[in-house]
Design a protein around this motif. Structure first.
Motif, PDB file in Angstrom:
ATOM      1  N   HIS A 151      26.448 -10.597 -18.233  1.00  0.00           N
ATOM      2  CA  HIS A 151      27.544 -10.838 -17.718  1.00  0.00           C
ATOM      3  C   HIS A 151      28.125 -12.621 -18.566  1.00  0.00           C
ATOM      4  CE1 HIS A 151      26.393  -8.617 -13.750  1.00  0.00           C
ATOM      5  NE2 HIS A 151      28.454  -8.843 -13.488  1.00  0.00           N
ATOM      6  N   ARG A 152      28.853 -12.151 -18.725  1.00  0.00           N
ATOM      7  CA  ARG A 152      29.065 -13.816 -19.768  1.00  0.00           C
ATOM      8  C   ARG A 152      30.201 -14.557 -18.865  1.00  0.00           C
ATOM      9  NH1 ARG A 152      34.274 -11.824 -24.157  1.00  0.00           N
ATOM     10  NH2 ARG A 152      34.908 -10.579 -22.586  1.00  0.00           N
ATOM     11  N   PHE A 153      29.926 -15.943 -19.242  1.00  0.00           N
ATOM     12  CA  PHE A 153      30.780 -17.410 -18.969  1.00  0.00           C
ATOM     13  C   PHE A 153      32.263 -16.946 -18.982  1.00  0.00           C
ATOM     14  CE2 PHE A 153      32.384 -21.338 -19.204  1.00  0.00           C
ATOM     15  CZ  PHE A 153      32.938 -21.464 -18.137  1.00  0.00           C
ATOM     16  N   ALA A 154      33.213 -16.973 -17.721  1.00  0.00           N
ATOM     17  CA  ALA A 154      34.503 -16.832 -17.667  1.00  0.00           C
ATOM     18  C   ALA A 154      35.885 -18.345 -16.707  1.00  0.00           C
ATOM     19  CB  ALA A 154      34.857 -15.880 -16.781  1.00  0.00           C
ATOM     20  N   GLY A 155      34.945 -19.732 -17.758  1.00  0.00           N
ATOM     21  CA  GLY A 155      36.081 -20.296 -18.331  1.00  0.00           C
ATOM     22  C   GLY A 155      35.509 -21.117 -17.122  1.00  0.00           C
ATOM     23  N   PHE A 156      35.203 -20.859 -16.013  1.00  0.00           N
ATOM     24  CA  PHE A 156      34.530 -22.400 -14.835  1.00  0.00           C
ATOM     25  C   PHE A 156      33.615 -22.049 -14.216  1.00  0.00           C
ATOM     26  CE2 PHE A 156      39.403 -21.588 -15.171  1.00  0.00           C
ATOM     27  CZ  PHE A 156      39.869 -23.477 -14.380  1.00  0.00           C
ATOM     28  N   SER A 157      32.974 -23.348 -13.628  1.00  0.00           N
ATOM     29  CA  SER A 157      31.703 -23.034 -12.859  1.00  0.00           C
ATOM     30  C   SER A 157      32.171 -24.028 -12.210  1.00  0.00           C
ATOM     31  CB  SER A 157      30.438 -23.599 -13.838  1.00  0.00           C
ATOM     32  OG  SER A 157      30.697 -24.943 -14.377  1.00  0.00           O
ATOM     33  N   LEU A 158      31.311 -23.942 -10.989  1.00  0.00           N
ATOM     34  CA  LEU A 158      30.765 -25.076  -9.676  1.00  0.00           C
ATOM     35  C   LEU A 158      29.568 -25.561  -9.664  1.00  0.00           C
ATOM     36  CD1 LEU A 158      32.837 -25.951  -7.419  1.00  0.00           C
ATOM     37  CD2 LEU A 158      31.913 -24.330  -6.103  1.00  0.00           C
ATOM     38  N   LEU A 159      29.094 -26.865  -9.715  1.00  0.00           N
ATOM     39  CA  LEU A 159      28.277 -27.398  -9.564  1.00  0.00           C
ATOM     40  C   LEU A 159      28.299 -28.842  -8.907  1.00  0.00           C
ATOM     41  CD1 LEU A 159      28.494 -28.666 -13.890  1.00  0.00           C
ATOM     42  CD2 LEU A 159      28.221 -26.905 -12.965  1.00  0.00           C
ATOM     43  N   PRO A 160      26.651 -28.687  -8.194  1.00  0.00           N
ATOM     44  CA  PRO A 160      26.400 -29.675  -7.077  1.00  0.00           C
ATOM     45  C   PRO A 160      26.771 -30.862  -8.064  1.00  0.00           C
ATOM     46  CG  PRO A 160      24.378 -28.479  -7.643  1.00  0.00           C
ATOM     47  CD  PRO A 160      25.586 -27.236  -8.531  1.00  0.00           C
ATOM     48  N   TRP A 161      26.116 -31.447  -7.044  1.00  0.00           N
ATOM     49  CA  TRP A 161      26.274 -33.571  -7.434  1.00  0.00           C
ATOM     50  C   TRP A 161      24.982 -33.307  -7.901  1.00  0.00           C
ATOM     51  CZ3 TRP A 161      27.186 -37.260  -9.308  1.00  0.00           C
ATOM     52  CH2 TRP A 161      26.892 -38.825  -8.976  1.00  0.00           C
ATOM     53  N   SER A 162      23.935 -32.532  -7.609  1.00  0.00           N
ATOM     54  CA  SER A 162      22.536 -32.696  -7.823  1.00  0.00           C
ATOM     55  C   SER A 162      22.453 -32.626  -8.694  1.00  0.00           C
ATOM     56  CB  SER A 162      21.440 -31.758  -7.104  1.00  0.00           C
ATOM     57  OG  SER A 162      22.161 -30.615  -6.816  1.00  0.00           O
ATOM     58  N   ARG A 163      23.096 -31.550  -9.841  1.00  0.00           N
ATOM     59  CA  ARG A 163      22.840 -30.998 -11.220  1.00  0.00           C
ATOM     60  C   ARG A 163      23.112 -32.058 -11.763  1.00  0.00           C
ATOM     61  NH1 ARG A 163      18.643 -26.911 -12.105  1.00  0.00           N
ATOM     62  NH2 ARG A 163      18.639 -25.744 -10.561  1.00  0.00           N
TER      63      ARG A 163
END
Length: 279
Positions: A151-163
């Motif tokens: 799969h390829r990235f589609a513009g948005f991601s969600l990151l936790p504070w720990s990262r």
């Protein structure tokens, strides 16, 4: 449901080198798609998703981005050049301050016919544990391999504070600093996007996004002056068209003369950028 523990960062610092000369005097984030600046599309999407706290970073032609955003979002200016996707988020670490962060690329064009903007990325937020990394994805085209589990990235991601908390504000990318480490740790969740995604980073993809946004019909700004012939054309504000425009974008204020035939192209001022669509 989105809680106050999630903020958003729209990345708008890039130079858009592959789009030059379109981006010589205009930041890529402010290039219009369907007569709406890409950055405005991204801001509207995260707002409709229920994320109230939003930041925008800027570097290349930063003054234009800052003036355009105004008071709509927190602004982070990178004066010494773009810090990349990871460095840009790191520069906002104090503002993020322990929250999860929805990171979106300003140059991402997304359209899902079954869901309005905001609802189309809601799956990134729904039921999130607050500890995993989530990525909006589309399947790789037939014949291609790699990416993230094909799969390829589609513009948005969600990151936790720990990262986020240990990221460094120097030029770097999320692929190296967050996504691949999360994948290796079994903490990367791929969230399918069912609609159309284009990164708008090249003239053909930028043209394709415009034509898609217009429904492959004419989309003519009310302040444009058109006496010529338009077919599947996007005509920007205060543009003047006396000639023939087919499957093309005429940027705000640009001119197409009476003797001109513009096909599969982008018009900036009086300059034509060939943009034949990719097969």
């Amino acid at each position: 449901m989105v809680t106050a523990a999630v903020c958003a960062v729209i990345l708008a610092a890039g130079e858009g080198q592959r789009l030059r000369p379109l981006t010589t005097h205009l930041p890529k984030a402010l290039c219009p798609v369907g007569n709406v600046p890409l950055l405005d599309r991204a801001l509207a999407r995260v707002s409709a998703a229920g994320v109230a706290a939003v930041a925008v970073n800027a570097s290349y032609l930063a003054g234009q981005v800052v003036a355009h955003v105004g008071a709509r979002a927190h602004l982070s200016v990178e004066p010494d050049g773009p810090l990349g996707t990871s460095g840009g988020v790191a520069e906002l670490r104090d503002w993020i301050d322990g929250r999860g962060v929805l990171v979106g690329n300003a140059d991402a064009y997304l359209s899902d016919p079954s869901r309005p903007p905001g609802k189309d990325i809601a799956a990134l937020l729904d039921g999130w544990s607050g500890s995993s990394v989530r990525m909006l994805v589309r399947p790789l085209p037939d014949g291609e391999s790699g990416g993230f589990s094909n799969h390829r990235f589609a513009g948005f991601s969600l990151l936790p504070w720990s990262r986020v908390r240990d990221l460094v504000p120097s030029p770097a990318g999320l692929v190296r600093d967050v996504w691949r480490p999360a994948e290796a740790a079994g903490e990367l969740e791929l969230i399918p996007f069912e609609g159309t995604y284009l990164d708008t980073g090249t003239p053909p993809l930028y043209l394709a996004a415009n034509l898609h946004a217009a429904g492959h019909r004419n989309l003519i700004a009310p302040s444009a002056s058109v006496s010529g012939t338009c077919t599947s054309a996007v005509i920007g504000a205060d543009a003047t068209v006396h000639g023939t425009v087919t499957r093309s974008v005429v940027l705000p204020g640009a001119t197409v003369g009476a003797a001109e035939v513009l096909t599969d192209a982008i018009r900036v001022g009086t300059l034509t950028i060939p943009a034949a669509l990719l097969s």
